[in-house]
Enzyme design. Structure first.
Site, mmCIF file in Angstrom:
data_model
loop_
_atom_site.group_PDB
_atom_site.id
_atom_site.type_symbol
_atom_site.label_atom_id
_atom_site.label_comp_id
_atom_site.label_asym_id
_atom_site.label_seq_id
_atom_site.Cartn_x
_atom_site.Cartn_y
_atom_site.Cartn_z
ATOM 1 N N ASP A 26 118.294 -5.455 74.986
ATOM 2 C CA ASP A 26 117.012 -6.534 74.612
ATOM 3 C C ASP A 26 116.305 -6.467 76.052
ATOM 4 O OD1 ASP A 26 115.798 -8.312 73.771
ATOM 5 O OD2 ASP A 26 116.614 -9.710 74.090
ATOM 6 N N ASN A 28 113.083 -8.435 76.155
ATOM 7 C CA ASN A 28 112.118 -8.729 76.208
ATOM 8 C C ASN A 28 113.003 -11.128 75.566
ATOM 9 O OD1 ASN A 28 112.376 -9.194 72.933
ATOM 10 N ND2 ASN A 28 110.791 -8.638 72.836
ATOM 11 N N ASP A 30 114.949 -11.865 72.759
ATOM 12 C CA ASP A 30 114.649 -12.181 71.249
ATOM 13 C C ASP A 30 116.519 -12.011 70.632
ATOM 14 O OD1 ASP A 30 114.493 -9.639 70.663
ATOM 15 O OD2 ASP A 30 112.559 -9.522 69.931
ATOM 16 N N ASP A 34 115.514 -3.351 72.079
ATOM 17 C CA ASP A 34 113.729 -2.617 72.481
ATOM 18 C C ASP A 34 113.232 -1.284 72.936
ATOM 19 O OD1 ASP A 34 113.634 -4.339 74.411
ATOM 20 O OD2 ASP A 34 113.230 -5.864 73.649
ATOM 21 N N ASP A 103 114.457 9.393 64.275
ATOM 22 C CA ASP A 103 115.330 9.115 63.122
ATOM 23 C C ASP A 103 114.398 9.102 61.428
ATOM 24 O OD1 ASP A 103 117.707 9.177 60.789
ATOM 25 O OD2 ASP A 103 119.058 8.067 62.927
ATOM 26 N N ASP A 209 117.507 12.195 57.917
ATOM 27 C CA ASP A 209 118.365 10.560 57.643
ATOM 28 C C ASP A 209 118.675 11.366 56.402
ATOM 29 O OD1 ASP A 209 120.044 7.922 57.376
ATOM 30 O OD2 ASP A 209 118.400 7.596 55.745
ATOM 31 N N GLU A 269 121.710 15.384 59.129
ATOM 32 C CA GLU A 269 122.429 13.936 57.881
ATOM 33 C C GLU A 269 123.227 14.747 56.853
ATOM 34 O OE1 GLU A 269 124.305 9.736 57.093
ATOM 35 O OE2 GLU A 269 122.333 10.264 56.997
ATOM 36 N N HIS A 337 126.740 4.487 63.408
ATOM 37 C CA HIS A 337 126.695 3.673 63.454
ATOM 38 C C HIS A 337 126.419 3.473 61.645
ATOM 39 C CE1 HIS A 337 123.375 6.242 61.932
ATOM 40 N NE2 HIS A 337 123.010 5.665 60.949
ATOM 41 N N ASP A 338 127.304 4.145 61.194
ATOM 42 C CA ASP A 338 127.743 4.332 59.388
ATOM 43 C C ASP A 338 129.561 4.251 60.046
ATOM 44 O OD1 ASP A 338 125.340 3.582 58.481
ATOM 45 O OD2 ASP A 338 125.237 6.524 58.715
HETATM 46 C C1 GLC Z 1 122.386 6.617 56.596
HETATM 47 C C2 GLC Z 1 122.177 5.922 57.810
HETATM 48 C C3 GLC Z 1 122.599 5.272 57.060
HETATM 49 C C4 GLC Z 1 121.356 4.343 55.957
HETATM 50 C C5 GLC Z 1 121.603 5.376 55.196
HETATM 51 C C6 GLC Z 1 120.027 5.167 54.286
HETATM 52 O O1 GLC Z 1 123.218 6.971 55.465
HETATM 53 O O2 GLC Z 1 122.922 6.490 58.427
HETATM 54 O O3 GLC Z 1 122.774 3.605 58.621
HETATM 55 O O4 GLC Z 1 121.892 2.978 55.168
HETATM 56 O O5 GLC Z 1 121.216 6.615 55.647
HETATM 57 O O6 GLC Z 1 119.221 5.264 54.749
#
Ligand code: GLC
Length: 550
Positions: A26, A28, A30, A34, A103, A209, A269, A337-338
């Site tokens: 970050d 700034n 907040d 960013d 993404d 995605d 993905e 991240h999932d």
């Molecule tokens: C993908 C992303 C996930 C998101 C989902 C809906 O699986 O990696 O983070 O919530 O798609 O877009």
């Protein structure tokens, strides 16, 4: 491009690094990461040795799904910065030889996207057919019920009733994420424009995605039921809303659009969860002039066993069939991240042992045939955060408390230093920084030759130096049950052996030949010693990467 030409593409040789922008740096104050923050850390990334950055979504968004609900595909969310910041990031990355991937979330938009707002105004609206609106079925008490039995990934019917126009719309994820109608050529054309917009700007490629969800069965047939499964979503076989045969045509169209620009890459993905051969699902999308790469997430679900990883590698190799289509290229990833971070998935009660496992996992990731993807913070051993219920942000968790708390744990802020909030922000972070940040951070590991960070650097540097590690074939030498895995990476001129002990105790493996091997990198000092004879004893969690000396 010819297969031969493609074989030399940069992305095959690259080490990729995923940034979750909210949590990286970050600038700034907040509390949300960013783009200027990312710019500040580019030198760190260059020193790590990675070649390309994939940014999770940075577009304007109501942030119901933290950016995976896009309200404008060709702008930057003010939370992350401005378009000028983005251009500056792109230029600064390129100046350092780093490529940048965006993404693209194209299965659905936000319900606040102007397309959807328009589409929802009336049944006659010209954008009505941009989304999947359907009549309800006659239900009990004369009230309509959803058009079919499809479930949203987060729970409940995938159909949302709209009072205003008296129809349902489809949302595979949150109800604030309505699915687009990819059978509509105007939608496709609009999306190709989005792709070209970023390519024109100089973006190097895209992570797509949920690339296997775009098309749904035209007649909306009910999915057959499965007996077992935790969530209602898991108690169906997803025959009709995932992996529809025509979905590949869309990927081909995207690929053709991207290939009109040189040197760009697409990686899909593929939403496929075990049980089932996730590698086969992923491979389907890279064959037949589909995408450049697709994720097989088998490692994310693999238990800590040498034979489980070996099986996942075999399946991926087999699915991509290197003998027939040698230009189909694998990739590997331990975390994203999932899913919970690998270091926490494989943690034991002992901190040292957990770290030793993280080193073995890193050595595996970075010595396989296929592009490795590192998830931010993995290189310093960030653990999955434990988030108090009152601070949970991810809406995906909510329907399943207390068994599943959502994905915040793997999204906690990057730990840069022992400063307050790990040096991530001068404000209040959007998710709590892990309490171990004072100890586990970049500054503390930077100059420590024994740190995990320097282990990642050494592995990446080695991969860069040794052609066989990037481009060589993969051949398994042995797998000893759950304990050890040993394989060769070979080119015409080079032969590299990788031996990994997944177990706490020492383990002896037979070497493939009698010759001499020079250790290039290993878990023990000194590194430069020759292995002779036919056997190699690895200490607990021992790692040897060695080259055959002719
Ligand atoms: C993908 C992303 C996930 C998101 C989902 C809906 O699986 O990696 O983070 O919530 O798609 O877009």
């Amino acid at each position: 491009m010819s297969p031969a030409g493609e074989r030399r593409s940069w992305w095959r040789d690259a080490v990729m690094y995923q940034i979750y922008p909210r949590s990286f740096q970050d600038a700034n104050g907040d509390g949300v990461g960013d783009l200027p923050g990312i710019i500040q850390r580019l030198d760190y990334l260059r020193a790590l040795g990675v070649d390309a950055l994939w940014l999770s979504p940075i577009y304007p968004s109501p942030m119901r799904d933290f950016g995976y609900d896009v309200a404008d595909y060709t702008a930057i969310s003010p939370q992350f910065g401005t378009m000028d910041d983005f251009r500056a990031l792109l230029a600064a990355a390129h100046a350092r030889g780093l490529r940048l991937l965006l993404d693209l979330v194209m299965n659905h938009t936000s319900d606040q996207h102007p397309w959807f707002l328009e589409s929802a105004t009336s049944r006659e609206n010209p954008k009505r057919d941009w989304y999947l609106w359907r009549e309800g079925k006659p239900g009990r008490n004369g009230r309509p019920s959803p058009p079919n039995n499809w479930q949203s990934v987060i729970g409940g019917s995938a159909w949302q009733w709209d009072e205003r126009t008296g129809q349902y719309y489809l949302h595979s994820f949150l109800k604030e994420q309505p699915d687009l109608n990819w059978r509509n050529p105007t939608v496709r054309a609009a999306m190709m424009d989005v792709i070209r917009y970023w390519l024109e700007m100089g973006v190097d490629g895209f992570r797509l995605d949920v690339a296997n969800c775009f098309l749904k069965d035209e007649t909306l047939r009910d999915n057959p039921r499965r007996v077992f499964g935790l969530r209602p979503y898991d108690r169906q076989r997803h025959l009709y809303e995932l992996n529809q045969p025509e979905n590949l045509d869309i990927m081909r169209q995207i690929r053709a659009t991207v290939d009109a620009y040189t040197g760009r890459v697409t990686i899909g993905e593929i939403y496929a969860l075990p049980p089932g051969d996730t590698a086969l699902s992923a491979a389907y999308y890279v064959g037949g002039e589909g995408l450049h790469m697709a994720f097989d997430f088998a490692f994310l679900f693999s238990p800590w066993r040498a034979d489980a990883f070996a099986r996942a590698i075999d399946r991926w190799e087999r699915a991509l069939d290197p003998d027939h289509e040698p230009y189909l290229w694998p990739n590997f990833t331990l975390s994203n991240h999932d899913q919970p971070r690998a270091i926490s998935r494989y943690a034991t009660a002992r901190g040292e042992e957990t770290l030793a496992r993280a080193r073995v996992a890193a050595a595996l990731l970075l010595t396989l045939r296929g592009t490795p993807f590192i998830y931010y913070g993995e290189e310093i051993g960030i653990r999955n955060g434990r988030i108090r219920r009152s601070r949970i942000q991810d809406p995906f968790g909510k329907p399943y408390w207390p068994i599943y708390k959502g994905r915040d744990g793997e999204r906690t802020p990057m730990q840069w230093s022992a400063e307050p909030e790990g040096g991530f922000t001068t404000g209040a972070p959007w998710l709590p920084v892990n309490p171990d940040a004072a100890r586990v951070n970049v500054a503390a590991q930077q100059d420590d030759p024994t740190s995990l960070l320097n282990w990642y650097r050494a592995l990446i540097a080695l991969r860069k130096r040794e052609p066989a590690l990037r481009a060589g074939s993969y051949r398994r030498v042995s797998v000893s049950g759950s304990r050890a895995l040993c394989y060769l990476r070979e080119t015409a001129g080079q032969r590299i052996l990788v031996a990994l002990n997944f177990a706490r105790n020492a383990h002896t493996i037979a070497l493939p030949d009698e010759g001499t091997w020079r250790v290039l990198l290993g878990s023990q000092q000194p590194e430069e010693k020759a292995l002779e004879g036919g056997a190699l004893t690895l200490p607990g969690y021992g790692i040897v990467i060695a080259r055959a000396v002719s």
